[in-house]
Design an enzyme around this catalytic site. Structure first.
Site, mmCIF file in Angstrom:
data_model
loop_
_atom_site.group_PDB
_atom_site.id
_atom_site.type_symbol
_atom_site.label_atom_id
_atom_site.label_comp_id
_atom_site.label_asym_id
_atom_site.label_seq_id
_atom_site.Cartn_x
_atom_site.Cartn_y
_atom_site.Cartn_z
ATOM 1 N N CYS A 122 -2.584 -2.051 -1.122
ATOM 2 C CA CYS A 122 -3.920 -1.339 -1.602
ATOM 3 C C CYS A 122 -4.220 -0.737 -2.333
ATOM 4 C CB CYS A 122 -4.048 0.144 0.030
ATOM 5 S SG CYS A 122 -3.741 -0.582 1.650
ATOM 6 N N HIS A 255 -7.871 5.030 -4.553
ATOM 7 C CA HIS A 255 -7.708 4.579 -3.057
ATOM 8 C C HIS A 255 -9.222 5.277 -1.853
ATOM 9 C CE1 HIS A 255 -6.900 1.816 0.397
ATOM 10 N NE2 HIS A 255 -5.733 2.488 0.536
ATOM 11 N N ASN A 285 -11.463 2.029 5.375
ATOM 12 C CA ASN A 285 -9.608 1.601 4.457
ATOM 13 C C ASN A 285 -9.921 -0.157 3.948
ATOM 14 O OD1 ASN A 285 -7.959 0.858 2.799
ATOM 15 N ND2 ASN A 285 -6.395 1.640 3.750
#
Length: 328
Positions: A122, A255, A285
């Site tokens: 990520c 993020h 996500n």
């Protein structure tokens, strides 16, 4: 590269999401057929996610990445002949090799320059952007495509409620070009491999067979604590290194993992909620794609404007994290 162009600036962005929207209610109904209980209320309360986009089974990461990259090129007003570097961040490549970046290069008709993948989960886009910035500032490239793209639905255990509700598929991209005006003004990257066990997909292919656990596994509480502490310090460090104050930041693009992490981080840094770009509710996500997708969303709807100072942050398995400050 010309001596009077020592900077690298974002000149275009793009984003692409697969057509299939899966709401929390849709997902709950699908999981119920597997005997897994969840609900819209349960997911929203714990994550802030309301829906996600899921790719068809035959859709590869390169397909999403190509669409996002072409949009970014169009936005920047450049053609295939202008691009001399492609860095693609992904944890879900099309193949073991060639790199997904090389496949995207071919799809876009680009025949020159370097192309390679970056694997930092990520944090991948922040790692890739920092790398492209270094290439341009060193004179090794003039125009880079920096892409984050994932088909995370391929590595989810749909019987594990703790993880399968969190993720979606998508791609985001930016064009980074040599400039005589400051663009990327600071970057900080970090990793702590001793924390690899709190977020991983540890399986591999050996002898034509899957060895180990091929699905994403996560210790949610450990990741939350690590993410908030690591990102708050990273933000402070990159600002100090760049000679700016946290109060100078016009937009934070974190993020997009969990609204609780985003809110807690913003509060800890003293950044007002109206200055934080949030897309986790719509995209879930999307790992390495989450930051460029959020950046593109805020550029396209007019929130992020030329001259704004933007803080982009990633955190993910490895354990990896980092921050980039960019003057748009």
């Amino acid at each position: 590269m010309e001596a009077n162009m020592p900077f690298a600036k974002i000149t275009g962005s793009g984003g692409y999401l697969p057509p299939r929207v899966v709401t929390n209610n849709d997902l709950a109904a699908e999981l119920a057929t597997r005997g897994v209980e969840t609900s819209d209320e349960w997911i929203i309360e714990r994550t802030g996610i309301r829906q996600r986009y899921i790719a068809d089974a035959d859709t590869r990461t390169s397909a999403l990445a190509t669409r996002a990259a072409q949009m970014a090129m169009d936005d920047a007003g450049i053609s295939a002949g202008d691009v001399d570097l492609i860095i693609l961040a992904t944890s879900t490549p099309d193949f073991i090799f060639p790199s997904t970046a090389c496949i995207v290069q071919a799809n876009l008709g680009i025949r020159q320059g370097a192309a390679f993948d970056v694997q930092a989960v990520c944090s991948g886009f922040v790692y890739a952007l920092t790398t492209a910035d270094a290439f341009i500032k060193a004179g090794h490239a003039k125009t880079a495509l920096v892409i984050g793209a994932e088909v995370f639905s391929n590595i989810l255990d749909w019987n594990d409620r703790k993880t399968c509700v969190l993720f979606g598929d998508g791609a985001g991209a930016i064009v980074l070009q040599a400039s005589d005006a400051p663009g990327i003004v600071g970057a900080e990257l970090h990793a702590d491999g001793s924390q690899a066990g709190i977020l991983n997909a540890s399986g591999n292919v050996c002898g034509g067979k899957v060895v180990g656990d091929p699905f994403l596994r996560m210790d949610g509480q450990a990741v939350f604590k690590m993410a908030v502490n690591a990102l708050s310090k990273s933000a402070q460090d990159v600002c100090a290194k760049s000679g700016v104050q946290l109060s100078d930041i016009d937009w934070m693009v974190p993020h997009q993992a969990n609204i609780r992490i985003i809110n807690f981080l913003g509060k800890k840094l003293g950044i007002a909620p109206e200055k934080v770009v949030v897309t986790v509710d719509q995209h879930a996500n999307t790992s390495a794609a989450s930051v460029p997708l959020a950046l593109n969303t805020a550029r396209r709807d007019g929130r992020i404007k030329s001259g704004d100072l933007v803080l982009m942050q990633g955190v993910g398995g490895g354990f990896t994290w980092g921050s980039v400050l960019a003057r748009m």
